[in-house]
Structures are given as structure tokens and as C-alpha cells.
Design a protein around this motif. Structure first.
Motif, PDB file in Angstrom:
ATOM      1  N   LEU A 186       8.063   2.670   2.487  1.00  0.00           N
ATOM      2  CA  LEU A 186       7.343   4.027   2.997  1.00  0.00           C
ATOM      3  C   LEU A 186       8.678   5.084   3.219  1.00  0.00           C
ATOM      4  N   GLN A 187       9.759   4.342   4.020  1.00  0.00           N
ATOM      5  CA  GLN A 187      10.829   5.332   4.425  1.00  0.00           C
ATOM      6  C   GLN A 187      11.580   5.846   3.425  1.00  0.00           C
ATOM      7  N   ALA A 188      11.611   4.827   2.537  1.00  0.00           N
ATOM      8  CA  ALA A 188      12.501   5.334   1.332  1.00  0.00           C
ATOM      9  C   ALA A 188      11.630   6.318   0.268  1.00  0.00           C
ATOM     10  N   ASP A 189      10.383   6.155   0.358  1.00  0.00           N
ATOM     11  CA  ASP A 189       9.835   7.234  -0.406  1.00  0.00           C
ATOM     12  C   ASP A 189       9.828   8.561   0.553  1.00  0.00           C
ATOM     13  N   PHE A 190       9.676   8.529   1.720  1.00  0.00           N
ATOM     14  CA  PHE A 190       9.822   9.796   2.387  1.00  0.00           C
ATOM     15  C   PHE A 190      11.273  10.321   2.033  1.00  0.00           C
ATOM     16  N   ASN A 191      12.257   9.720   2.155  1.00  0.00           N
ATOM     17  CA  ASN A 191      13.600  10.012   1.924  1.00  0.00           C
ATOM     18  C   ASN A 191      13.595  10.994   0.415  1.00  0.00           C
ATOM     19  N   GLU A 202       1.376   4.945   6.355  1.00  0.00           N
ATOM     20  CA  GLU A 202       0.546   4.459   4.790  1.00  0.00           C
ATOM     21  C   GLU A 202       0.809   5.501   3.915  1.00  0.00           C
ATOM     22  N   ALA A 203       0.421   5.159   2.842  1.00  0.00           N
ATOM     23  CA  ALA A 203       0.595   6.225   1.440  1.00  0.00           C
ATOM     24  C   ALA A 203      -0.410   5.653   0.354  1.00  0.00           C
ATOM     25  N   GLU A 204      -0.658   6.795  -0.593  1.00  0.00           N
ATOM     26  CA  GLU A 204      -1.514   6.424  -1.613  1.00  0.00           C
ATOM     27  C   GLU A 204      -0.508   5.574  -2.713  1.00  0.00           C
ATOM     28  N   ALA A 205      -1.184   5.086  -3.284  1.00  0.00           N
ATOM     29  CA  ALA A 205      -0.354   4.033  -4.445  1.00  0.00           C
ATOM     30  C   ALA A 205      -1.097   3.681  -5.809  1.00  0.00           C
ATOM     31  N   HIS A 206      -0.698   3.698  -6.920  1.00  0.00           N
ATOM     32  CA  HIS A 206      -1.352   3.090  -7.894  1.00  0.00           C
ATOM     33  C   HIS A 206      -1.601   1.514  -7.803  1.00  0.00           C
ATOM     34  N   ARG A 207      -2.446   0.858  -8.223  1.00  0.00           N
ATOM     35  CA  ARG A 207      -2.488  -0.553  -8.029  1.00  0.00           C
ATOM     36  C   ARG A 207      -2.232  -1.437  -9.394  1.00  0.00           C
ATOM     37  N   PHE A 208      -1.580  -2.403  -9.255  1.00  0.00           N
ATOM     38  CA  PHE A 208      -1.566  -3.231 -10.517  1.00  0.00           C
ATOM     39  C   PHE A 208      -2.159  -4.414 -10.456  1.00  0.00           C
ATOM     40  N   ASP A 209      -2.422  -4.996 -11.688  1.00  0.00           N
ATOM     41  CA  ASP A 209      -2.973  -6.472 -11.990  1.00  0.00           C
ATOM     42  C   ASP A 209      -2.088  -6.892 -12.933  1.00  0.00           C
ATOM     43  N   ALA A 210      -2.363  -8.233 -13.154  1.00  0.00           N
ATOM     44  CA  ALA A 210      -1.722  -8.868 -14.441  1.00  0.00           C
ATOM     45  C   ALA A 210      -1.579  -8.365 -15.536  1.00  0.00           C
ATOM     46  N   ALA A 211      -2.618  -7.524 -15.916  1.00  0.00           N
ATOM     47  CA  ALA A 211      -2.879  -6.768 -17.056  1.00  0.00           C
ATOM     48  C   ALA A 211      -2.223  -5.423 -17.274  1.00  0.00           C
ATOM     49  N   THR A 212      -1.681  -4.872 -16.307  1.00  0.00           N
ATOM     50  CA  THR A 212      -1.095  -3.679 -16.135  1.00  0.00           C
ATOM     51  C   THR A 212       0.204  -3.604 -16.893  1.00  0.00           C
ATOM     52  N   ASP A 241       5.068  13.472 -18.584  1.00  0.00           N
ATOM     53  CA  ASP A 241       4.346  14.440 -18.122  1.00  0.00           C
ATOM     54  C   ASP A 241       5.306  15.323 -16.757  1.00  0.00           C
ATOM     55  N   THR A 242       5.880  14.610 -16.079  1.00  0.00           N
ATOM     56  CA  THR A 242       6.470  15.205 -14.966  1.00  0.00           C
ATOM     57  C   THR A 242       7.778  13.991 -14.597  1.00  0.00           C
ATOM     58  N   PRO A 243       8.896  14.388 -14.798  1.00  0.00           N
ATOM     59  CA  PRO A 243      10.247  13.405 -14.476  1.00  0.00           C
ATOM     60  C   PRO A 243       9.856  12.748 -13.306  1.00  0.00           C
ATOM     61  N   LEU A 244      10.047  11.542 -12.935  1.00  0.00           N
ATOM     62  CA  LEU A 244       9.866  10.884 -11.995  1.00  0.00           C
ATOM     63  C   LEU A 244      11.518  10.406 -11.561  1.00  0.00           C
ATOM     64  N   ASP A 245      11.683  10.309 -10.120  1.00  0.00           N
ATOM     65  CA  ASP A 245      13.053  10.079  -9.573  1.00  0.00           C
ATOM     66  C   ASP A 245      13.085   8.558  -9.361  1.00  0.00           C
ATOM     67  N   CYS A 246      11.912   8.046  -8.671  1.00  0.00           N
ATOM     68  CA  CYS A 246      12.073   6.557  -8.295  1.00  0.00           C
ATOM     69  C   CYS A 246      10.558   5.817  -8.339  1.00  0.00           C
ATOM     70  N   ILE A 247      10.440   4.749  -8.780  1.00  0.00           N
ATOM     71  CA  ILE A 247       9.453   4.011  -8.578  1.00  0.00           C
ATOM     72  C   ILE A 247       9.371   2.936  -7.494  1.00  0.00           C
ATOM     73  N   LEU A 248       8.376   2.910  -6.740  1.00  0.00           N
ATOM     74  CA  LEU A 248       8.637   1.903  -5.459  1.00  0.00           C
ATOM     75  C   LEU A 248       7.385   1.000  -5.489  1.00  0.00           C
ATOM     76  N   ILE A 249       7.516  -0.370  -5.545  1.00  0.00           N
ATOM     77  CA  ILE A 249       6.395  -1.380  -5.664  1.00  0.00           C
ATOM     78  C   ILE A 249       6.288  -1.971  -4.434  1.00  0.00           C
ATOM     79  N   ASP A 250       5.436  -2.166  -3.703  1.00  0.00           N
ATOM     80  CA  ASP A 250       4.754  -3.118  -2.777  1.00  0.00           C
ATOM     81  C   ASP A 250       4.098  -4.421  -3.140  1.00  0.00           C
ATOM     82  N   GLU A 251       4.346  -5.396  -2.476  1.00  0.00           N
ATOM     83  CA  GLU A 251       3.796  -6.891  -2.781  1.00  0.00           C
ATOM     84  C   GLU A 251       4.355  -7.245  -4.401  1.00  0.00           C
ATOM     85  N   ALA A 252       5.543  -7.217  -4.326  1.00  0.00           N
ATOM     86  CA  ALA A 252       6.147  -7.218  -5.703  1.00  0.00           C
ATOM     87  C   ALA A 252       6.139  -8.775  -6.340  1.00  0.00           C
TER      88      ALA A 252
END
Length: 193
Positions: free
Chosen positions: A20-25, A56-66, A78-89
Motif C-alpha cells: 500500500l505504501q508503494a501504491d501511494f508513492n 486499505e485499498a480497493e483491488a481486483h481479485r484473482f483466482d486460478a482461472a484469472t 485503455d489507460t496506460p498503467l505504470d505499475c501492477i501490485l499483487i498481494d497474497e502472491a
């Protein structure tokens, strides 16, 4: 050049807080991020990524089929992303870890993964094993055992606080189910010689 990072640790080391700190930065500098977490971890009462210190923060959720490559590529077009952050990797599949590597290599998006290295029996999770094998950068975050040493193991306990040495690899829980210990105290707790 974008990289695939794996920040790993035992329970209570601040993985979600660090994410969450990296996301904030990134966002503070006007950059666009995309957050992901495991769908099977449903402990958070408001937002999917929640740290023990109240961030806390909103996030997309992944499962084995994602299909992370497809989902992120679509958003990035659609809109260029600068970073992807994945929790519970640790809950990523091996294929999803390779998709993360592809996002870094082909799409040029840094992917920062945060998760446990091992389960309550000292065994690698599939996602963690793949990340340890192919990530460009491995960063160990530190937790502390009750003895003061680095806690690198996750002891599962029952409702009375007794060690649990057998069971399913995945059982979601926090401080009520897991205790971070150094290897010595973990071995002593589960009777491993």
C-alpha cells in the motif's frame, strides 16, 4: 526496463502495508497503478487489501482461472498503467507468475508481488516457488520471532493456541490462526527433529 519483483516474508512482516505504501508513492506522483489480491482471502470487511495497521485499498481479485495478462493488457490499452501490485502472491498459479513476467517483459509494466514464501509446514506455495525461480528481484521483508530473531516460518495454531502440523495447505486466517516464528522455535513447536 520493467521488472518482476517478489517481496516475501512470514506472517506479520508488513507485506500488505509495504504494498500500500508503494501504491501511494506511485499515485502521489500522478502514476496509474492496478492492485490485485487473491479472491479466496475474504477477511477484509471493506476493501480487499487491508493491513493490520489500518491501511486499505480497493483491488481486483484473482483466482486460478484469472488471465492476468489479458485483464491487465486490456486495462493498459485503455489507460496506460505504470505499475501492477499483487498481494497474497503465494496464491498465484505458476502460469499466472509467467503472465506477470510477460507483463514486465513485453508490456513494460513493473509487477510487484507480495506474499508468503512457505506454508505452515515449511513447504513452498506454488506461486512463491515460481516467483523465487523467475523474479528479477527477490526482497525479504522481516518479521520478528518472540525470541528476537528473524521470523521466517508460519506456525498454524488451533483455537486454543496449540500448534497444528497437518491439514490443508491453505487456511485463511490472521493472528488467531498463525504465529510468525524463527526456524528454531517453529521446529520445536511442531516437534520437527
Amino acid at each position: 526496463m520493467a521488472k518482476l519483483y517478489f517481496y516475501y516474508a512470514s506472517m506479520n512482516a508488513g507485506k500488505s502495508t509495504t504494498l500500500l505504501q508503494a501504491d501511494f508513492n506511485y499515485r502521489e506522483r500522478g502514476m496509474r497503478t492496478m492492485l490485485w489480491t487473491a479472491a479466496l482471502d475474504d477477511r477484509a470487511v471493506g476493501k480487499p487489501i487491508a493491513s493490520r495497521i489500518g491501511l486499505e485499498a480497493e483491488a481486483h481479485r484473482f483466482d486460478a482461472a484469472t488471465d492476468l495478462w489479458a485483464e491487465v493488457s486490456r486495462a493498459h490499452a485503455d489507460t496506460p498503467l505504470d505499475c501492477i501490485l499483487i498481494d497474497e502472491a503465494q496464491f498465484l498459479t505458476k502460469e499466472q507468475v509467467w503472465q506477470c513476467a510477460r507483463l514486465a517483459d513485453q508490456a513494460g509494466i513493473p509487477v510487484l508481488c507480495y506474499g508468503l514464501r512457505t506454508d505452515f509446514q515449511g513447504e513452498l506455495f506454488a506461486g512463491s516457488a515460481a516467483l523465487l525461480g523467475i523474479a528479477d528481484a527477490l526482497v525479504e521483508l522481516k518479521a520478528v520471532c518472540h525470541c528476537g530473531r528473524k521470523a521466517s516460518m508460519n506456525l498454524r495454531v488451533d483455537g486454543a493456541g496449540n500448534p497444528v502440523a497437518e491439514g490443508a495447505q491453505t487456511e485463511i486466517g490472521g493472528n488467531e490462526r498463525y504465529v510468525a516464528l524463527c526456524r528454531r522455535h517453529f521446529r520445536e513447536a511442531i516437534g520437527k527433529t
